[in-house]
Design a protein around this motif. Structure first.
Motif, PDB file in Angstrom:
ATOM      1  N   PHE A  52      -3.938   8.397  -7.386  1.00 56.41           N
ATOM      2  CA  PHE A  52      -4.856   8.113  -6.274  1.00 56.41           C
ATOM      3  C   PHE A  52      -6.017   8.893  -6.597  1.00 56.41           C
ATOM      4  CE2 PHE A  52      -2.073   5.583  -4.186  1.00 56.41           C
ATOM      5  CZ  PHE A  52      -0.995   5.911  -3.925  1.00 56.41           C
ATOM      6  N   GLU A 111      -2.404  -0.055  -4.306  1.00 52.72           N
ATOM      7  CA  GLU A 111      -1.801   0.578  -3.116  1.00 52.72           C
ATOM      8  C   GLU A 111      -3.134   1.437  -2.234  1.00 52.72           C
ATOM      9  OE1 GLU A 111       1.688   3.008  -3.589  1.00 52.72           O
ATOM     10  OE2 GLU A 111       1.411   4.022  -1.611  1.00 52.72           O
ATOM     11  N   TRP A 159      -0.786   8.517   6.360  1.00 58.12           N
ATOM     12  CA  TRP A 159       0.600   9.312   6.428  1.00 58.12           C
ATOM     13  C   TRP A 159       0.027  10.782   6.446  1.00 58.12           C
ATOM     14  CZ3 TRP A 159       2.458  12.873   2.511  1.00 58.12           C
ATOM     15  CH2 TRP A 159       1.464  13.180   1.641  1.00 58.12           C
ATOM     16  N   HIS A 224       4.048  -1.090   3.929  1.00 62.67           N
ATOM     17  CA  HIS A 224       4.679   0.405   4.008  1.00 62.67           C
ATOM     18  C   HIS A 224       4.999   0.616   5.366  1.00 62.67           C
ATOM     19  CE1 HIS A 224       5.100   4.560   3.177  1.00 62.67           C
ATOM     20  NE2 HIS A 224       5.118   4.434   1.940  1.00 62.67           N
ATOM     21  N   ASP A 227       4.442   6.529   8.286  1.00 66.24           N
ATOM     22  CA  ASP A 227       4.975   7.898   7.874  1.00 66.24           C
ATOM     23  C   ASP A 227       4.354   9.018   8.360  1.00 66.24           C
ATOM     24  OD1 ASP A 227       5.344   9.426   4.450  1.00 66.24           O
ATOM     25  OD2 ASP A 227       6.218   9.764   6.679  1.00 66.24           O
ATOM     26  N   CYS A 263       9.753   2.047   1.191  1.00 69.07           N
ATOM     27  CA  CYS A 263       9.765   3.563   0.928  1.00 69.07           C
ATOM     28  C   CYS A 263      10.922   3.993   1.411  1.00 69.07           C
ATOM     29  CB  CYS A 263       8.334   3.996   1.617  1.00 69.07           C
ATOM     30  SG  CYS A 263       8.330   5.654   1.645  1.00 69.07           S
ATOM     31  N   SER A 266      10.584   6.980   4.039  1.00 68.70           N
ATOM     32  CA  SER A 266      10.204   6.593   5.263  1.00 68.70           C
ATOM     33  C   SER A 266      11.323   6.468   6.056  1.00 68.70           C
ATOM     34  CB  SER A 266       8.994   5.718   5.278  1.00 68.70           C
ATOM     35  OG  SER A 266       7.750   6.377   4.626  1.00 68.70           O
ATOM     36  N   HIS A 296       9.411   2.697  -3.029  1.00 65.22           N
ATOM     37  CA  HIS A 296       9.036   4.191  -3.204  1.00 65.22           C
ATOM     38  C   HIS A 296      10.406   4.902  -3.238  1.00 65.22           C
ATOM     39  CE1 HIS A 296       4.483   3.986  -1.588  1.00 65.22           C
ATOM     40  NE2 HIS A 296       4.731   3.228  -2.691  1.00 65.22           N
ATOM     41  N   ARG A 298      12.449   7.797  -3.080  1.00 62.80           N
ATOM     42  CA  ARG A 298      12.197   9.267  -2.722  1.00 62.80           C
ATOM     43  C   ARG A 298      13.125   9.696  -1.296  1.00 62.80           C
ATOM     44  NH1 ARG A 298       9.281  10.755   1.982  1.00 62.80           N
ATOM     45  NH2 ARG A 298       7.735   9.180   2.878  1.00 62.80           N
ATOM     46  N   ARG A 336       8.249   3.547  -7.742  1.00 62.51           N
ATOM     47  CA  ARG A 336       7.659   4.659  -8.125  1.00 62.51           C
ATOM     48  C   ARG A 336       8.377   5.872  -7.487  1.00 62.51           C
ATOM     49  NH1 ARG A 336       3.759   7.200  -5.032  1.00 62.51           N
ATOM     50  NH2 ARG A 336       2.817   6.033  -3.327  1.00 62.51           N
ATOM     51  N   ASP A 338       7.293   8.173  -5.630  1.00 66.09           N
ATOM     52  CA  ASP A 338       6.526   8.519  -4.423  1.00 66.09           C
ATOM     53  C   ASP A 338       6.350  10.027  -4.318  1.00 66.09           C
ATOM     54  OD1 ASP A 338       6.653   7.529  -0.980  1.00 66.09           O
ATOM     55  OD2 ASP A 338       5.154   8.104  -2.076  1.00 66.09           O
ATOM     56  N   HIS A 339       6.777  10.760  -3.158  1.00 71.01           N
ATOM     57  CA  HIS A 339       6.284  12.343  -3.210  1.00 71.01           C
ATOM     58  C   HIS A 339       7.336  12.892  -3.872  1.00 71.01           C
ATOM     59  CE1 HIS A 339       4.370  11.064   0.974  1.00 71.01           C
ATOM     60  NE2 HIS A 339       3.708  10.671  -0.053  1.00 71.01           N
ATOM     61  N   TYR A 353       2.108  14.875  -4.720  1.00 65.78           N
ATOM     62  CA  TYR A 353       1.695  14.192  -6.202  1.00 65.78           C
ATOM     63  C   TYR A 353       1.496  14.838  -7.339  1.00 65.78           C
ATOM     64  CZ  TYR A 353       1.655  10.103  -3.301  1.00 65.78           C
ATOM     65  OH  TYR A 353       1.875   8.963  -2.494  1.00 65.78           O
TER      66      TYR A 353
HETATM   67  C1  CS2 Z   1       3.367   7.760   0.623  1.00 64.15           C
HETATM   68  C2  CS2 Z   1       1.811   7.545   0.996  1.00 64.15           C
HETATM   69  O1  CS2 Z   1       3.747   8.125   2.912  1.00 64.15           O
HETATM   70  C3  CS2 Z   1       4.342   7.776   1.812  1.00 64.15           C
HETATM   71  O2  CS2 Z   1       5.638   7.448   1.812  1.00 64.15           O
HETATM   72  O3  CS2 Z   1       3.815   6.722  -0.069  1.00 64.15           O
HETATM   73  O4  CS2 Z   1       1.484   8.971   0.360  1.00 64.15           O
HETATM   74  C4  CS2 Z   1       1.239   6.531   0.499  1.00 64.15           C
HETATM   75  O5  CS2 Z   1       1.329   6.639  -0.895  1.00 64.15           O
HETATM   76  C5  CS2 Z   1      -0.230   6.671   0.908  1.00 64.15           C
HETATM   77  O6  CS2 Z   1      -0.243   6.206   2.394  1.00 64.15           O
HETATM   78  C6  CS2 Z   1      -1.084   5.836   0.021  1.00 64.15           C
HETATM   79  O7  CS2 Z   1      -0.701   4.385   0.240  1.00 64.15           O
END
Ligand code: CS2
Ligand code: MN
Length: 375
Positions: A52, A111, A159, A224, A227, A263, A266, A296, A298, A336, A338-339, A353
């Motif tokens: 990003f 994204e 988020w 998404h 979050d 996600c 989330s 995502h 995670r 991916r 994600d966090h 990230y």
């Molecule tokens: C992430 C966010 O909140 C999440 O789970 O995926 O960091 C997301 O990447 C950002 O809102 C950018 O889309």
């Protein structure tokens, strides 16, 4: 086949290590130009990393050494010295796509797309122009062969967390959220009276305008979750905060172009006290509706009002069962990490990230995929 591939990977790893032994600062160029990709296909799942903040050289090099060639990011004209042009225009999108290809990566998912901002999400004057430019963006990415967009319905506050450097396992830094820490923050009132019902109306208005165009373009929108998935923050309503909300989204406008970014962290944080979301069951439900276009992968510990993010192997979710569920529903799209926690000696400049944390996550995910694949 698999053993042959494994030996191939081992050999290339030995080669790469040998190159490193003789010259600790072995030049990136030599590694990149002679890189030996495994033919790991991750059971058809397309592993990606998120970028990003432009081309992060160290992360790009490590991604190629891991054979994780999918890139996920936005369209930033500044990244290609085209600040004077619109981020939804074909020349800018083309230049960004080619910039990733020059790095040996492929831009798989946009994204945080252009021209989908608060006017559309809050139904403010000017939303029609935003929506029109978003439709132009969809047709432009389709013309360039990009077919997946991860968007969200969080106006004003995206988020967010209440702590971006909580101490996690072994002193790693993770992000955390505690509703008690923000519940008394002042309401944001500049947008007038906002309600959940209005947010749903705005969503429906957006879908009716955009999905027919996305279908024509062959582009999949993947929404998404909010979050954190709480009902509101500073009186800005949030609606994409439950499994039921995503069922309602799909029912609002049934279409292959109206889908979900699953996600997992989330969704895992959607439950209230002691009422967890059954992640494999949710994957199976939305998979059966062919609605999961992007994952995502995670995890967290806790629930919607109070949670912390975790390493992939220490959260509340059975990650093996989750990966099995993606495989069972036939998910073969982009995924991916994600966090990730910020690990020793890495920067916490972009919490969630960091680079070293992404390495651990990718290794864990690939191991799970292989385990699932072999079963
Ligand atoms: C992430 C966010 O909140 C999440 O789970 O995926 O960091 C997301 O990447 C950002 O809102 C950018 O889309
Ligand atoms: Mn996410």
């Amino acid at each position: 086949m698999k053993n042959k591939r494994r030996n191939f990977i081992k050999k290339s790893a030995v080669l790469a290590a040998a190159a490193g032994l003789f010259n600790h600062s072995y030049s990136v160029k030599s590694t990149v130009s002679s890189h030996l990709y495994s033919n790991a296909k991750d059971a058809g799942i397309q592993l990606c990393l998120a970028y990003f903040w432009g081309i992060e050289e160290w992360k790009v090099i490590l991604a190629k050494q891991m054979d994780v060639l999918g890139a996920v990011g936005g369209i930033n004209p500044g990244m290609v010295n085209m600040r004077d042009q619109k981020n939804y225009s074909l020349p800018v999108i083309k230049a960004v796509k080619e910039a990733w290809e020059m790095q040996g990566l492929q831009l798989k998912v946009i994204e945080g797309p252009p021209s989908l901002y608060s006017k559309t999400k809050l139904g403010l004057p000017g939303r029609d122009e935003e929506i029109q430019n978003f439709i132009t963006f969809l047709h432009n990415i389709a013309a360039l062969g990009i077919d997946t967009v991860c968007h969200n319905w969080m106006p004003v506050i995206s988020w967010t967390r209440t702590n971006m450097a909580k101490e996690g396992r072994g002193g790693a830094l993770v992000s955390a959220f505690d509703y008690n820490d923000i519940k008394n923050e002042p309401a944001i009132t500049e947008y007038g009276e906002l309600t959940h019902e209005k947010m749903w109306d705005n969503m429906e208005y957006f879908l009716r305008a955009v999905i027919p165009e996305a279908e024509k373009a062959g582009v999949k929108l993947a929404l998404h979750p909010d979050d954190p998935p709480v009902d509101s923050i500073r009186e800005i309503p949030r609606i994409m905060t439950s499994v039921e909300a995503f069922k309602k989204l799909l029912d609002l406008y049934p279409s292959p172009s109206n889908g979900i970014t699953f996600c997992q962290g989330s969704f895992a944080s959607m439950g209230g006290e002691g009422e967890d979301v059954d992640i494999p069951k949710a994957i199976e439900y939305f998979g059966k509706r062919n609605a999961i276009h992007f994952v995502h992968f995670r995890d967290v510990r806790g629930n919607k009002n109070r949670f912390e993010e975790t390493f992939h192997d220490e959260g509340k979710t059975n990650m093996h069962k989750a990966m099995q569920a993606y495989y069972d529903i036939g998910f073969r799209g982009p995924m991916r990490p994600d966090h990730v926690p910020t690990m020793a000696r890495d920067s916490n400049e972009h919490p969630g990230y960091s680079t070293i944390g992404a390495l651990y996550a990718v290794g864990y995910m690939r191991g799970l995929i292989e385990a699932v694949y072999d079963e």
